[in-house]
Design a protein around this motif. Structure first.
Motif, PDB file in Angstrom:
ATOM      1  N   HIS A 168       0.865  -1.192   0.000  1.00 46.72           N
ATOM      2  CA  HIS A 168       0.000   0.000   0.000  1.00 46.72           C
ATOM      3  C   HIS A 168       0.901   1.241   0.000  1.00 46.72           C
ATOM      4  CE1 HIS A 168      -0.162  -0.562   4.713  1.00 46.72           C
ATOM      5  NE2 HIS A 168       1.065  -0.475   4.243  1.00 46.72           N
ATOM      6  N   SER A 170       0.752   3.497   2.194  1.00 46.09           N
ATOM      7  CA  SER A 170       0.880   3.992   3.567  1.00 46.09           C
ATOM      8  C   SER A 170       2.341   4.086   4.021  1.00 46.09           C
ATOM      9  CB  SER A 170       0.078   3.104   4.527  1.00 46.09           C
ATOM     10  OG  SER A 170      -1.275   3.061   4.134  1.00 46.09           O
ATOM     11  N   GLN A 173       3.462   7.614   4.312  1.00 46.60           N
ATOM     12  CA  GLN A 173       3.119   8.341   5.548  1.00 46.60           C
ATOM     13  C   GLN A 173       4.324   8.350   6.481  1.00 46.60           C
ATOM     14  OE1 GLN A 173      -0.295   7.307   7.897  1.00 46.60           O
ATOM     15  NE2 GLN A 173      -1.479   6.530   6.147  1.00 46.60           N
ATOM     16  N   ARG A 194       0.305  -6.662  -4.745  1.00 46.44           N
ATOM     17  CA  ARG A 194      -0.216  -7.717  -3.867  1.00 46.44           C
ATOM     18  C   ARG A 194      -0.255  -9.036  -4.615  1.00 46.44           C
ATOM     19  NH1 ARG A 194      -4.984  -4.572  -0.508  1.00 46.44           N
ATOM     20  NH2 ARG A 194      -3.608  -2.822  -0.018  1.00 46.44           N
ATOM     21  N   GLN A 208      -2.658   3.487  -5.797  1.00 52.34           N
ATOM     22  CA  GLN A 208      -3.400   4.132  -4.712  1.00 52.34           C
ATOM     23  C   GLN A 208      -2.987   5.594  -4.594  1.00 52.34           C
ATOM     24  OE1 GLN A 208      -2.374   1.832  -1.172  1.00 52.34           O
ATOM     25  NE2 GLN A 208      -4.234   0.607  -1.394  1.00 52.34           N
ATOM     26  N   GLU A 210      -2.585   7.966  -1.307  1.00 51.23           N
ATOM     27  CA  GLU A 210      -2.640   8.060   0.142  1.00 51.23           C
ATOM     28  C   GLU A 210      -2.825   9.538   0.498  1.00 51.23           C
ATOM     29  OE1 GLU A 210      -2.056   5.151   1.593  1.00 51.23           O
ATOM     30  OE2 GLU A 210      -1.922   5.663   3.712  1.00 51.23           O
ATOM     31  N   PHE A 248      -8.108  -0.911  10.454  1.00 54.42           N
ATOM     32  CA  PHE A 248      -6.747  -0.894   9.936  1.00 54.42           C
ATOM     33  C   PHE A 248      -5.839  -0.742  11.151  1.00 54.42           C
ATOM     34  CE2 PHE A 248      -9.366   1.079   6.602  1.00 54.42           C
ATOM     35  CZ  PHE A 248      -9.113   0.215   5.544  1.00 54.42           C
ATOM     36  N   PHE A 250      -3.259   0.919  11.514  1.00 56.67           N
ATOM     37  CA  PHE A 250      -2.620   2.241  11.616  1.00 56.67           C
ATOM     38  C   PHE A 250      -3.612   3.381  11.796  1.00 56.67           C
ATOM     39  CE2 PHE A 250      -3.599   2.284   7.091  1.00 56.67           C
ATOM     40  CZ  PHE A 250      -3.418   0.945   6.741  1.00 56.67           C
ATOM     41  N   THR A 251      -4.915   3.078  11.891  1.00 62.35           N
ATOM     42  CA  THR A 251      -5.890   4.138  12.160  1.00 62.35           C
ATOM     43  C   THR A 251      -6.852   3.687  13.253  1.00 62.35           C
ATOM     44  OG1 THR A 251      -7.174   3.305  10.277  1.00 62.35           O
ATOM     45  CG2 THR A 251      -5.896   5.307   9.902  1.00 62.35           C
ATOM     46  N   GLY A 282     -10.062   3.243   2.095  1.00 63.84           N
ATOM     47  CA  GLY A 282     -10.085   3.168   3.549  1.00 63.84           C
ATOM     48  C   GLY A 282      -9.622   4.491   4.151  1.00 63.84           C
ATOM     49  N   SER A 283      -9.992   4.704   5.422  1.00 64.19           N
ATOM     50  CA  SER A 283      -9.596   5.960   6.058  1.00 64.19           C
ATOM     51  C   SER A 283      -9.654   5.818   7.575  1.00 64.19           C
ATOM     52  CB  SER A 283     -10.541   7.082   5.621  1.00 64.19           C
ATOM     53  OG  SER A 283     -11.845   6.818   6.107  1.00 64.19           O
ATOM     54  N   GLY A 284      -9.231   6.846   8.267  1.00 63.10           N
ATOM     55  CA  GLY A 284      -9.334   6.831   9.721  1.00 63.10           C
ATOM     56  C   GLY A 284      -8.428   7.871  10.362  1.00 63.10           C
ATOM     57  N   ALA A 305      -5.900   9.951   7.922  1.00 60.52           N
ATOM     58  CA  ALA A 305      -5.253   9.390   6.734  1.00 60.52           C
ATOM     59  C   ALA A 305      -6.302   8.667   5.912  1.00 60.52           C
ATOM     60  CB  ALA A 305      -4.143   8.420   7.137  1.00 60.52           C
ATOM     61  N   PHE A 306      -6.041   8.584   4.634  1.00 67.04           N
ATOM     62  CA  PHE A 306      -6.930   7.777   3.784  1.00 67.04           C
ATOM     63  C   PHE A 306      -6.125   7.180   2.641  1.00 67.04           C
ATOM     64  CE2 PHE A 306      -7.145  12.193   2.328  1.00 67.04           C
ATOM     65  CZ  PHE A 306      -6.853  12.077   0.975  1.00 67.04           C
ATOM     66  N   GLY A 307      -6.668   6.140   2.050  1.00 67.87           N
ATOM     67  CA  GLY A 307      -6.013   5.526   0.889  1.00 67.87           C
ATOM     68  C   GLY A 307      -7.100   5.103  -0.087  1.00 67.87           C
TER      69      GLY A 307
HETATM   70  N1  PHE Z   1      -3.528   1.301   3.339  1.00 66.34           N
HETATM   71  C1  PHE Z   1      -4.918   0.892   3.342  1.00 66.34           C
HETATM   72  C2  PHE Z   1      -5.127  -0.177   2.274  1.00 66.34           C
HETATM   73  O1  PHE Z   1      -4.308  -0.311   1.418  1.00 66.34           O
HETATM   74  C3  PHE Z   1      -5.831   2.054   3.072  1.00 66.34           C
HETATM   75  C4  PHE Z   1      -5.809   3.088   4.144  1.00 66.34           C
HETATM   76  C5  PHE Z   1      -4.951   4.163   4.067  1.00 66.34           C
HETATM   77  C6  PHE Z   1      -6.654   3.008   5.246  1.00 66.34           C
HETATM   78  C7  PHE Z   1      -4.918   5.133   5.054  1.00 66.34           C
HETATM   79  C8  PHE Z   1      -6.638   3.960   6.218  1.00 66.34           C
HETATM   80  C9  PHE Z   1      -5.784   5.015   6.125  1.00 66.34           C
HETATM   81  O2  PHE Z   1      -6.116  -0.875   2.272  1.00 66.34           O
END
Ligand code: PHE
Length: 341
Positions: A168, A170, A173, A194, A208, A210, A248, A250-251, A282-284, A305-307
């Motif tokens: 990802h 992330s 970050q 993946r 993605q 981010e 997740f 990380f969030t 995704g986010s958080g 953060a979000f992706g």
């Molecule tokens: N890294 C997560 C994924 O690949 C997405 C994500 C990013 C979720 C940042 C929350 C915050 O699925």
């Protein structure tokens, strides 16, 4: 006929001769330029001319010879030029359209996403696709035995130390927080990998974007408002968004982001699997452990953060139903996208 009259007549013929093509030109050459032509004969005859007339007739004959040669050169050049132009271009052909290339649909979407976030004050950052375990997993608060680390998801390049293809964006970050002190407001587009079987809905690599926003007093409302703004800019002002609780490492809290289905406008169709909603990422709120791992004090700073998947957004935007089309390089597919973002 007197010889001088014959010469005068030929002189006129030479001057008025028109060559309509190579055949005429060759006929002219045989008649006036070649030794076996009329001039050859006349030079023969000249020998028998009485000396009193010889000078005048001889001069007239030489003049004729010179003008025949000059005329021949002139006509050869003209037909040569004509030949060249007609061989090189056929002016009756319809013009060939000038094909300029166009940008890949993923590039167009990426550019559009960047434009929208740049207007909100986000910078664009990048990080490596070949990554170590710390930046892809550990610093992001993945527990030691988290299933995402397993071989079936991650392409490992080496073990001990673990070097892998990032799963990802992330990881950026962490890379960003290592080199910049908050406040931080950045988006980070890039390719991720993946270990999945390739199908219409999954691929072993995709893209993605981010997003990371860290400052004092950043709350979940800021996350919602930012992504709501993005969805309306990207997909139109009637677009709705919804957040579903998720997980997740990380969030905390974490949420999956959905937008109202663009195809059926929420009524239910095969694209949204009859739910009226499609997931875009995704986010958080950034987990305090992640901030601590980057030497940021979670008591002072918070952030979200979000992706999001660029393929997913592109598929919704252009109603593309097969993920494989993006990497097959089929010119018939690629040509359908104009170079505007
Ligand atoms: N890294 C997560 C994924 O690949 C997405 C994500 C990013 C979720 C940042 C929350 C915050 O699925």
């Amino acid at each position: 006929m007197e010889m001088i009259d014959q010469i005068t007549a030929l002189q006129k013929e030479v001057e008025s001769f028109k060559a309509n093509g190579p055949q005429d030109l060759e006929a002219f050459r045989l008649r006036f330029v070649s030794r076996k032509g009329v001039l050859g004969e006349l030079f023969e005859k000249l020998k028998q001319i009485p000396p009193a007339e010889k000078k005048a007739v001889g001069k007239a004959l030489n003049d004729l010879k010179q003008s025949a040669e000059a005329r021949f050169r002139e006509m050869s050049e003209a037909t040569a030029v004509e030949k060249k132009t007609t061989d090189d271009i056929d002016l009756t052909l319809p013009p060939v359209p000038n094909r300029i290339g166009n940008l890949h649909p993923l590039t167009l979407t990426r550019a559009r996403i960047i434009k929208i976030f740049e207007r909100l004050g986000f910078n664009v950052e990048e990080g490596p696709e070949i990554e170590d375990d710390w930046h892809n997993f550990s610093a992001l608060n993945f527990p030691e035995n988290h299933p995402a680390r397993e071989m079936q998801d991650t392409f490992f390049i080496s073990k001990n130390p673990d070097i892998l293809l990032r799963t990802h964006t992330s990881n950026v970050q962490i890379r960003l927080l290592e080199r910049t002190k908050p406040p931080v407001r950045a988006i980070m587009p890039g390719r991720v990998y993946r270990n999945e079987a390739i199908s219409a809905r999954a691929h072993c690599f995709f893209h993605q974007v981010e997003g990371l926003y860290i400052d004092r007093n950043v709350g979940f409302a800021d996350l919602k408002q930012t992504l709501y703004h993005f969805a309306r800019e990207m997909f139109g002002k009637d677009t709705k968004i919804r957040f579903r609780p998720s997980f997740f490492p990380f969030t905390e809290p974490s949420a999956e982001m959905d937008i109202s289905c663009l195809i059926c406008k929420g009524a239910g169709c095969p694209v949204c699997k009859r739910t009226g909603w499609v997931e875009i990422g995704g986010s958080g709120m950034v987990h305090p452990n992640v901030l601590r791992n980057c030497n940021v004090d979670p008591e002072e700073f918070t952030g979200f953060a979000f992706g999001m998947g660029i393929e997913r957004i592109t598929m919704l935007r252009y109603q593309i139903n097969d993920l494989r089309l993006f990497s097959e390089n089929d010119i018939r597919f690629l040509r359908q996208f104009q170079s505007v973002s």
